[in-house]
Design a protein around this motif. Structure first.
Motif: not given
Length: 315
Positions: A93-94, A232-236, A293-295
């Motif tokens: 989740h961005t 679940r660390q989209a920011d990383v 950013l999903n599958r």
């Protein structure tokens, strides 16, 4: 056997780069360099050390296609493969990511890189421009970090990668020694093997740089992003890709071209640089529109990368 040597060279590079980062970080903190500065400089350069040594060695050995292909191919792989594969594992989740400024800097660096490449050579003038821009970006990052700290805002850079307050001095020395010996040895082994593979299959060193070398040196970013997706660390994940691409363009080619000028293969100007630019633009929905950013995205990005590599190998 040549493939085994190439893999061995890559493994040595990755392990030596990790050792160098750990040693340099802990030495810097021990002598009093602020953690913020260590994170933005030593860690950033240290994690890019394998790519840097490959590019320098390739330039010195007269195979600039491997040096430039490593950077251009890695930047393309970082977006399409390094974000695509983890998205197949878990949705990222961005919407809460704040990467706009870093993304603008990356796109600016990409445009500058393409403009300098269009001159036909990365000479010392081009290297100087790239390194000056890098220094400006680092200065802005340090100022922002210091301002955030002064205002009491959370600082994600307080604990640099590899920091260990209890690490003894002898261990720091061992890490530094392993890094300084392993990096040039691994780079030389990988570049020599890559050149032999190119001759064996009748392809250019540029093709090997864009595929085998680029994918290999993107593995650390892939591993980091897979773990970020699981947590679940989209920011990383996004920050890892943007930061890596920025350093690849400015620091690696800047330093390598300062040591020895590198001619640009016309194939880069016809195709590969524009693929790299298009891949960078793919990040817009995630950086500006908060798209997850999903599958489906992961499948699409990965499929496009496989198609790109196939075109490079067949052409």
């Amino acid at each position: 056997m040549v493939f085994a040597y190439a893999i061995l060279g890559l493994v040595i590079l990755l392990l030596a780069g990790d050792a160098l980062v750990k040693g340099a970080v802990n030495l810097s903190l021990r002598i009093g360099i602020p953690a913020l500065i260590v994170s933005l400089t030593i860690v950033a350069f240290g994690t890019s050390a394998p790519e840097l040594l490959i590019s320098i060695d390739a330039a010195l050995e007269g195979v600039p296609g491997i040096a430039l292909g490593n950077v251009v191919g890695s930047n393309t792989a970082n977006v399409l493969l390094v974000l695509g594969v983890p998205a197949l594992i878990a949705v990222m989740h961005t919407s809460e990511c704040d990467s706009r400024r870093s993304y603008i800097q990356m796109m600016g660096a990409t445009a500058l890189f393409i403009a300098l490449a269009s001159r036909g050579v990365f000479d010392r003038f081009a290297a100087f421009i790239l390194l000056v821009v890098l220094a400006a970006f680092l200065t802005m990052a340090v100022r922002d970090g210091l301002r955030h700290r002064k205002n009491g805002e959370p600082d994600d850079l307080e604990e640099p990668e590899g920091a260990d307050p209890d690490m003894p001095g002898w261990k720091i020395a061992v890490f530094l020694l392993l890094g300084m010996i392993g990096l040039p040895f691994g780079a030389n082994l990988l570049v020599d093997s890559a050149r032999e593979i190119a001759l064996m299959y009748g392809v250019s060193d540029t093709v090997i740089g864009l595929t085998l070398v680029a994918i290999g040196t993107s593995l650390p970013e892939l591993a980091t992003t897979v773990m970020a997706a699981i947590r679940r660390q989209a920011d990383v994940a996004i920050g890892n890709v943007i930061g890596s691409n920025l350093f690849n363009l400015l620091a690696i080619i800047g330093v390598a071209a300062m040591i020895k000028p590198m001619p640009v293969d016309p194939a880069f100007l016809r195709f590969d640089l524009w693929v790299m630019l298009a891949a960078s633009l793919v990040l817009i929905p995630f950086v500006y529109l908060g798209k997850d950013l999903n599958r489906m995205w992961g499948l699409g990005l990965t499929a496009v990368y496989v198609l790109y590599v196939s075109v490079v190998l067949i052409a």
